[in-house]
Each structure stands twice: as C-alpha cells, then as structure tokens.
Motif scaffolding. Structure first.
Motif, mmCIF file in Angstrom:
data_model
loop_
_atom_site.group_PDB
_atom_site.id
_atom_site.type_symbol
_atom_site.label_atom_id
_atom_site.label_comp_id
_atom_site.label_asym_id
_atom_site.label_seq_id
_atom_site.Cartn_x
_atom_site.Cartn_y
_atom_site.Cartn_z
ATOM 1 N N HIS A 69 0.844 -1.218 0.000
ATOM 2 C CA HIS A 69 0.000 0.000 0.000
ATOM 3 C C HIS A 69 0.867 1.252 0.000
ATOM 4 O O HIS A 69 1.368 1.666 1.047
ATOM 5 C CB HIS A 69 -0.874 -0.058 1.267
ATOM 6 C CG HIS A 69 -1.934 0.989 1.349
ATOM 7 N ND1 HIS A 69 -3.059 0.822 2.111
ATOM 8 C CD2 HIS A 69 -2.046 2.229 0.810
ATOM 9 C CE1 HIS A 69 -3.829 1.900 2.023
ATOM 10 N NE2 HIS A 69 -3.224 2.774 1.247
ATOM 11 N N PHE A 98 1.312 11.100 -5.554
ATOM 12 C CA PHE A 98 -0.144 11.028 -5.688
ATOM 13 C C PHE A 98 -0.748 12.439 -5.676
ATOM 14 O O PHE A 98 -0.572 13.164 -4.698
ATOM 15 C CB PHE A 98 -0.688 10.177 -4.532
ATOM 16 C CG PHE A 98 -2.183 10.020 -4.477
ATOM 17 C CD1 PHE A 98 -2.964 9.992 -5.631
ATOM 18 C CD2 PHE A 98 -2.818 9.852 -3.246
ATOM 19 C CE1 PHE A 98 -4.340 9.819 -5.561
ATOM 20 C CE2 PHE A 98 -4.192 9.685 -3.168
ATOM 21 C CZ PHE A 98 -4.959 9.673 -4.325
ATOM 22 N N LYS A 144 -9.773 -1.119 -5.470
ATOM 23 C CA LYS A 144 -10.047 -0.460 -4.194
ATOM 24 C C LYS A 144 -11.352 0.322 -4.254
ATOM 25 O O LYS A 144 -11.580 1.096 -5.175
ATOM 26 C CB LYS A 144 -8.908 0.510 -3.834
ATOM 27 C CG LYS A 144 -9.221 1.333 -2.569
ATOM 28 C CD LYS A 144 -8.049 2.128 -2.030
ATOM 29 C CE LYS A 144 -8.475 2.861 -0.760
ATOM 30 N NZ LYS A 144 -7.425 3.591 -0.077
ATOM 31 N N PHE A 202 -13.355 3.043 -1.919
ATOM 32 C CA PHE A 202 -13.171 3.918 -0.760
ATOM 33 C C PHE A 202 -14.415 3.880 0.125
ATOM 34 O O PHE A 202 -15.533 3.822 -0.379
ATOM 35 C CB PHE A 202 -12.938 5.367 -1.209
ATOM 36 C CG PHE A 202 -11.554 5.622 -1.735
ATOM 37 C CD1 PHE A 202 -10.582 6.196 -0.925
ATOM 38 C CD2 PHE A 202 -11.223 5.305 -3.042
ATOM 39 C CE1 PHE A 202 -9.307 6.434 -1.413
ATOM 40 C CE2 PHE A 202 -9.948 5.543 -3.537
ATOM 41 C CZ PHE A 202 -8.985 6.108 -2.717
ATOM 42 N N MET A 207 -3.649 11.406 8.741
ATOM 43 C CA MET A 207 -3.901 10.447 7.662
ATOM 44 C C MET A 207 -5.307 9.890 7.851
ATOM 45 O O MET A 207 -5.909 10.058 8.912
ATOM 46 C CB MET A 207 -2.890 9.313 7.677
ATOM 47 C CG MET A 207 -2.968 8.429 8.894
ATOM 48 S SD MET A 207 -2.255 6.809 8.643
ATOM 49 C CE MET A 207 -3.257 6.152 7.306
ATOM 50 N N GLY A 208 -5.825 9.261 6.801
ATOM 51 C CA GLY A 208 -7.159 8.694 6.913
ATOM 52 C C GLY A 208 -7.147 7.197 6.656
ATOM 53 O O GLY A 208 -6.548 6.758 5.694
ATOM 54 N N ASP A 211 0.940 2.625 3.474
ATOM 55 C CA ASP A 211 0.110 3.767 3.051
ATOM 56 C C ASP A 211 0.988 5.008 2.882
ATOM 57 O O ASP A 211 0.536 6.130 3.123
ATOM 58 C CB ASP A 211 -1.019 4.024 4.048
ATOM 59 C CG ASP A 211 -2.195 4.767 3.423
ATOM 60 O OD1 ASP A 211 -2.114 5.101 2.220
ATOM 61 O OD2 ASP A 211 -3.180 5.012 4.131
ATOM 62 N N CYS A 230 2.331 8.123 1.902
ATOM 63 C CA CYS A 230 1.700 9.199 1.122
ATOM 64 C C CYS A 230 2.166 10.488 1.802
ATOM 65 O O CYS A 230 1.522 10.985 2.717
ATOM 66 C CB CYS A 230 0.182 9.035 1.175
ATOM 67 S SG CYS A 230 -0.734 10.199 0.157
ATOM 68 N N GLY A 261 -1.826 11.880 4.932
ATOM 69 C CA GLY A 261 -0.820 10.877 4.586
ATOM 70 C C GLY A 261 0.420 10.980 5.454
ATOM 71 O O GLY A 261 0.755 12.052 5.956
#
Ligand code: URP
Ligand code: ZN
Ligand code: ZN
Ligand code: ZN
Length: 480
Positions: free
Chosen positions: A67, A72, A159, A161, A273-274, A302, A304, A324
C-alpha cells in the motif's frame, strides 16, 4: 565492482514463512538458481561470481509493501515521495516491491488512470511494482474496464473507498457533519481530524464492507486497519469463515494518535492520515498481537508523504491538511522491533506478514515472497541484532518529517538485492531510475479463490423439491 550477473549469498539463515535453514543461495540472471549447503564448490574462483558473506545474518525474501501512494495528486497537492525516491527509500529499508494505487477521478476511465500511473512509474521505479486500481464511480463502462484491467493489464485488486465523500467514494456519508461540528466548536487543529472520525466509524465501515463482500462471495482485503475496533471486526469475520484479510500499516503499528494533541502544530499535522491514528495508546500493541496470531494478514505503509508547507494548507482548518504519512522505508524495521524483538512473532511470521502473505493474496507467489529455486532474487540480508535510530535527517525519503523520529529499531537491512542485483549495500545505492519493473498479476490467486470457487459451487441455494399446493387460495379484494 564485480559484475552483478551471479551472486552467492553464503552461510546465512534463509528464512521463509514456513521454515528457516542455514544455506547458501546462488543467484543467476535475476532468479534463485540453487539453495543448499556448501554451494561454494561451484567455484570460489568462478568468473563473475560475487560472494556475499551472510554468516550470522538472516536472508529474507524482500519486503512487499502492499500500500503506497507515490507522487499522488491528492487534496490539492501531490505527495513528495515520487516513484524514484520512494522506491529507493523502500530498497534502503529492505522492501523490494510496492503495490501502488491508480486512482481515477469520478467519471474518468479506469484504464486511462492505470496507463497514467504506469507512465509515471515505469521510468522512475527502482524496485518492482504493481498497481491496484480504485473504483471511484460506477457504470457499465467501469464494469467493462475492470474486465480489461483483469484480463489484459495484470490488475487483480480493486479499491473501493469508504471515505472521501464526493471525491472517491461511490456513495454514502459519515464524516462531514462531524467535521462541521468540530469547526463550530473552534477545533481547527489536527485533533479535530481524529475527533470527527472516531473508531466506531471505522469499525462500522469495515463491517459494512465485509457484509457486502460476503453476501456476493467476494474476497475482501481491508486496507489500513487503524483501530482496535476495526481490527476486531476483521478478526471476528475471519473466525466466522469469511474470506477477509486485514492490513495494518507501519504507522498504526509503530505510533499512535496521541500526537494529534501535540502543542506543536507541525508535529500534529504530519500525523494526519485517513483513517486517523488512534489516541488509545494500546492500539499499536493490539494490532501487532493480531498480526502475530493470524487475525491480520499483511502489512503496508500507506506511504503518502507531504512536506510541512503542504500540510500547512490546513493550518487554520484540519479538513484541508493533505492526508498521509511516511512508512515505506521504515516498515520492515518497525515491525521487526515491535513484532519480533518484542517476542510477539518469530522470524517466519515476520516474513509472512512483510512479504509472503502479500505475494499469496495478490498472486505473486512463489515468484515473489519466497526464497526458493526459480523465485525472483528479491532478497535482503538482515541483521537482527544491529540497531538503527530513525530520523528525517538520515532517511532516504523526500519528505521533511518522519513519524517514527527517534525510534531505535533492532533489525537492519545490510544488503538489498532486487532481481539478482545488489542495489543497496552498507548505506550505498547502486540503482537507477527505471531499474524496477511493472509486475502484472493474474486474477484469482489460488490461496484466496479456492474457497471462493468451492462456495460458488456448494453454497448456492437450491429450491426445496415439494409437491405443488393444491388447496384453497384466498382471493385478494381489489382496491377501489
Ligand atoms: O491518508 C491517507 N491514507 N492518504 C492516502 C489515501 C488513502 O485513503 O489511502
Ligand atoms: Zn508527538
Ligand atoms: Zn485509504
Ligand atoms: Zn492509501
């Protein structure tokens, strides 16, 4: 420097997910050619054979980070670790493959998004990579494109969301009312980000995804499991026999959400981050326990990353802080420290959760995720006793902050080998942009789909065979 064609990794402890053995590993043309004791008679003096002494060290399958989000374009900004620097940093940390996400805007073509990400990644990647593709809207075109991606483009994971309403989510709403409420209370700082996305919301979304997937006999991979509540939902579903896999990330295993309450805005914002990190400080240990016992399956990062000036887009409103954190470089060491050094998991489980399980779930196995004859020579020589202190001052990532700052980790990658080439050794890189390759993945990974296919055959309901009812039938009165 000796040619990179042939390598002999001598005398290390070769660790796979199921078994460890002291053995030599002979590498030729990017793959493992032989594995066994005393392969050296093949020739100390064999021309072009480079010998790497691994005595007293572990020889592990390279990490697979399931991930990442390199370069991005997100929340008005773009993550600063691009496919070059991000994958270089991955190699420095012992990760030899990443799976990134191609994410189309609502209404846009999935195949075009996939090709766009390929055009960004192919010239830059230093390690192998693959792509998940996000489904951000729905139509017959999307359905057809998913087929094209699966059949022709090597994509076997999509993916959906459960957040970012109006941007990436197919439908639904959770967080907006909460964010409005926090801002109305004068909570504009990063703590508001966690307060309006409590654990219960993450757990509910996780349960909803599991319920929908299991109703249509579809395997489900839950990315970034961040809370105890969501992890329990995954664990319960797994124990009920659902085909579900949970992915905690380095951030969630190595740190927690108490940082959102830091008095220093920059420090707090860099943790946004989420879904959020959780303020319950027992969360990382709990997630690690579930990773160790098999309730959770893989680990990503993740990754990011946004620099402070980008995070500062939300200096007066936490909803505008680009979401992120880092992790692609430090994931392996953080998991070794908190998982293996702590005594929660052994070296074999470490390999399972950092590499092998990902390879099995995403259909890369045994090309990736295993050290065996014929497998890609993506290998890390790992010193389990050495320590390193993580810092933004010394990391190889582009971002100017590290959420693991100051953490001392046992478990240090000494040498990283990608497709049979030594690409990182004692702090020195020998790799160029584009040396990594796109790895296509065929659909229907056996380890995932054997159960799914069997259920399609045996769990489809069938009608009860009975004689037709011959008795009286009540007559409905027609409505005036
Ligand atoms: O905060 C995060 N996780 N940023 C990347 C996008 C996502 O949802 O994974
Ligand atoms: Zn802090
Ligand atoms: Zn996400
Ligand atoms: Zn993500």
């Amino acid at each position: 420097m000796a040619p990179q064609g042939r390598l002999l990794i001598r005398g290390g402890r070769v660790v796979n997910d199921d078994f460890s053995q002291v053995a030599d590993v002979l590498v030729e043309d990017g793959v493992v050619r032989a594995l066994g004791r005393d392969l050296l008679p093949l020739g100390d003096a064999a021309p072009g054979l480079r010998i790497l002494d691994a005595a007293g060290k572990l020889v592990l399958p390279g990490g697979i980070d399931t991930h990442t989000h390199m370069q991005f374009p997100f929340m008005g900004s773009q993550s600063v670790d691009d496919f070059y620097q991000g994958t270089k940093a991955a190699l420095a940390g012992g990760t030899t493959m990443i799976i990134d996400f191609a994410i189309p805007q609502k209404g846009s073509s999935l195949v075009e998004a996939f090709e766009t990400w390929r055009s960004w990644a192919d010239p830059k990647v230093c390690c192998d990579y693959s792509l998940h593709v996000a489904v951000t809207w729905w139509s017959d075109q999307v359905k057809e494109e998913m087929k094209t991606l699966a059949q022709d483009k090597g994509v076997n994971s999509f993916k959906m969301f459960m957040a970012y309403k109006g941007v990436y989510m197919v439908q639904g709403a959770q967080v907006h009312a909460g964010a409005k409420k926090m801002l109305a209370l004068g909570i504009t700082g990063p703590e508001g980000h966690e307060l309006c996305r409590p654990e219960a919301v993450e757990a509910e979304a996780t349960l909803r995804a599991i319920t929908i997937a299991s109703a249509v006999n579809c395997p489900l991979y839950v990315v970034h499991v961040m809370s105890k509540s969501a992890a329990k939902v995954v664990a319960d579903a797994k124990r009920e026999g659902k085909v579900v896999y949970g992915e905690p990330i380095a951030a969630g295993l190595g740190t927690d959400g108490t940082h959102y309450w830091s008095k220093e805005w920059r420090h707090a914002a860099h943790h946004v981050m989420g879904p959020p990190l959780r303020p319950d400080p027992s969360t990382p240990g709990f997630l690690m326990n579930l990773l160790a016992n098999g309730d959770l399956s893989t680990t990503g990062s993740d990754n990011c990353t946004f620099n402070t000036c980008q995070k500062a887009l939300g200096k007066d409103d936490f909803t505008k802080i680009p979401n992120g954190v880092n992790g692609v470089e430090d994931r392996m060491s953080v998991i070794w420290e908190k998982g293996v050094h702590s005594g929660k998991m052994d070296e074999n489980r470490f390999v399972a959760v950092t590499s092998t399980n990902a390879a099995k779930i995403f259909n890369l196995y045994p090309k990736k995720g295993r050290i065996a004859v014929g497998s890609d020579a993506d290998i890390v020589i790992w010193d389990p006793e050495a320590t390193r202190r993580i810092s933004a001052k010394t990391h190889h990532q582009a971002v100017n902050f590290n959420i693991f700052e100051g953490m001392v980790c046992h478990g240090v990658p000494l040498v990283t080998i990608s497709r049979g080439r030594v690409v990182y050794e004692a702090g020195v890189f020998n790799v160029a942009a584009g040396d990594g390759k796109y790895v296509p993945r065929k659909p229907f990974a056996e380890s995932v789909y054997k159960r799914i296919k069997q259920r399609d055959q045996t769990c489809t309901p069938t009608p009860v065979q009975r004689a037709p009812y011959k008795g009286e039938v009540f007559t409905l009165k027609s409505r005036e």
